[in-house]
Design a protein around this motif. Structure first.
Motif, PDB file in Angstrom:
ATOM      1  N   THR A  53     -10.851  -7.964  -5.660  1.00  0.00           N
ATOM      2  CA  THR A  53     -12.003  -7.446  -4.927  1.00  0.00           C
ATOM      3  C   THR A  53     -11.755  -7.659  -3.435  1.00  0.00           C
ATOM      4  OG1 THR A  53     -13.235  -9.530  -4.863  1.00  0.00           O
ATOM      5  CG2 THR A  53     -13.550  -8.114  -6.818  1.00  0.00           C
ATOM      6  N   GLU A  54     -12.578  -7.082  -2.633  1.00  0.00           N
ATOM      7  CA  GLU A  54     -12.469  -7.252  -1.190  1.00  0.00           C
ATOM      8  C   GLU A  54     -12.554  -8.732  -0.806  1.00  0.00           C
ATOM      9  OE1 GLU A  54     -14.550  -5.332   2.778  1.00  0.00           O
ATOM     10  OE2 GLU A  54     -15.012  -4.467   0.826  1.00  0.00           O
ATOM     11  N   ALA A  55     -13.362  -9.499  -1.524  1.00  0.00           N
ATOM     12  CA  ALA A  55     -13.514 -10.931  -1.240  1.00  0.00           C
ATOM     13  C   ALA A  55     -12.198 -11.691  -1.390  1.00  0.00           C
ATOM     14  CB  ALA A  55     -14.576 -11.533  -2.160  1.00  0.00           C
ATOM     15  N   LEU A  85     -10.842  -0.164  -3.615  1.00  0.00           N
ATOM     16  CA  LEU A  85     -10.505  -1.411  -2.929  1.00  0.00           C
ATOM     17  C   LEU A  85      -9.612  -1.122  -1.726  1.00  0.00           C
ATOM     18  CD1 LEU A  85     -10.361  -4.494  -2.630  1.00  0.00           C
ATOM     19  CD2 LEU A  85      -8.448  -4.452  -4.239  1.00  0.00           C
ATOM     20  N   ALA A  86      -8.566  -0.334  -1.929  1.00  0.00           N
ATOM     21  CA  ALA A  86      -7.663  -0.003  -0.832  1.00  0.00           C
ATOM     22  C   ALA A  86      -8.424   0.674   0.311  1.00  0.00           C
ATOM     23  CB  ALA A  86      -6.531   0.878  -1.343  1.00  0.00           C
ATOM     24  N   ALA A  87      -9.322   1.573  -0.009  1.00  0.00           N
ATOM     25  CA  ALA A  87     -10.104   2.285   1.012  1.00  0.00           C
ATOM     26  C   ALA A  87     -11.033   1.327   1.757  1.00  0.00           C
ATOM     27  CB  ALA A  87     -10.902   3.417   0.369  1.00  0.00           C
ATOM     28  N   ALA A  88     -11.672   0.404   1.033  1.00  0.00           N
ATOM     29  CA  ALA A  88     -12.580  -0.552   1.672  1.00  0.00           C
ATOM     30  C   ALA A  88     -11.820  -1.461   2.640  1.00  0.00           C
ATOM     31  CB  ALA A  88     -13.297  -1.380   0.611  1.00  0.00           C
ATOM     32  N   LEU A  89     -10.637  -1.909   2.230  1.00  0.00           N
ATOM     33  CA  LEU A  89      -9.838  -2.769   3.110  1.00  0.00           C
ATOM     34  C   LEU A  89      -9.318  -1.978   4.307  1.00  0.00           C
ATOM     35  CD1 LEU A  89      -7.932  -4.840   0.418  1.00  0.00           C
ATOM     36  CD2 LEU A  89      -9.786  -5.638   1.913  1.00  0.00           C
ATOM     37  N   LEU A  96      -2.726  -2.176   2.905  1.00  0.00           N
ATOM     38  CA  LEU A  96      -1.928  -2.781   1.845  1.00  0.00           C
ATOM     39  C   LEU A  96      -0.663  -1.975   1.590  1.00  0.00           C
ATOM     40  CD1 LEU A  96      -4.701  -3.550  -0.811  1.00  0.00           C
ATOM     41  CD2 LEU A  96      -3.791  -5.083   0.950  1.00  0.00           C
ATOM     42  N   GLU A  97       0.444  -2.682   1.386  1.00  0.00           N
ATOM     43  CA  GLU A  97       1.711  -2.085   0.966  1.00  0.00           C
ATOM     44  C   GLU A  97       2.067  -2.703  -0.378  1.00  0.00           C
ATOM     45  OE1 GLU A  97       3.535   0.319   2.201  1.00  0.00           O
ATOM     46  OE2 GLU A  97       2.312   0.618   3.983  1.00  0.00           O
ATOM     47  N   PRO A  98       1.678  -2.079  -1.494  1.00  0.00           N
ATOM     48  CA  PRO A  98       1.944  -2.686  -2.804  1.00  0.00           C
ATOM     49  C   PRO A  98       3.398  -2.549  -3.236  1.00  0.00           C
ATOM     50  CG  PRO A  98       0.736  -0.626  -3.064  1.00  0.00           C
ATOM     51  CD  PRO A  98       0.868  -0.871  -1.596  1.00  0.00           C
TER      52      PRO A  98
END
Length: 126
Positions: A53-55, A85-89, A96-98
């Motif tokens: 999660t974002e948290a 999640l990626a969009a929120a961050l 993020l680079e997964p």
């Protein structure tokens, strides 16, 4: 032209080994997940990509300035985080680079030796 300082202290914490028991950073075993910043290595309670999660990224979101991007080690194999999640961050400035956690740990060392201002969040490989 100045030379890049490639001493271990300048690069920051490096992953020496990883396995089902966790990560070894310097002389410490970190069970479970691991957060790396240029100055620190911290336990990360996150366990799976699906539960993130974002948290879970609060430590990284609190960095000032934010890292250029975050290497997201997704465990034993590459998996993408949930698009929401990626969009929120991303909306908060954290990209993020997964990649799988082994690749993320290697990339961390390489990019830090180049002086890149990045962070890493590595999920366990078990």
């Amino acid at each position: 032209m100045s030379k890049l300082d490639k001493t271990p202290a300048a690069i920051g914490p490096l992953v020496a080994a990883m396995g089902p028991a966790g990560f070894r950073v310097a002389d410490r075993i970190v069970p479970g997940g691991l957060i790396l910043t240029p100055d620190d290595a911290r336990d990360w309670p996150a366990r799976t990509i699906d539960a993130l999660t974002e948290a879970d990224f609060a430590i990284l979101l609190a960095m000032d300035p934010l890292p250029e991007f975050v290497l997201l080690g997704t465990g034993a194999s590459l998996r993408r985080p949930a698009p929401a999640l990626a969009a929120a961050l991303e909306a908060r400035g954290l990209h993020l680079e997964p990649m799988d956690s082994r690749a993320a740990a290697r990339t961390w060392g390489l990019l830090r030796s180049e002086g890149r201002a990045i962070a890493a969040a590595l999920l366990p490989i078990d």
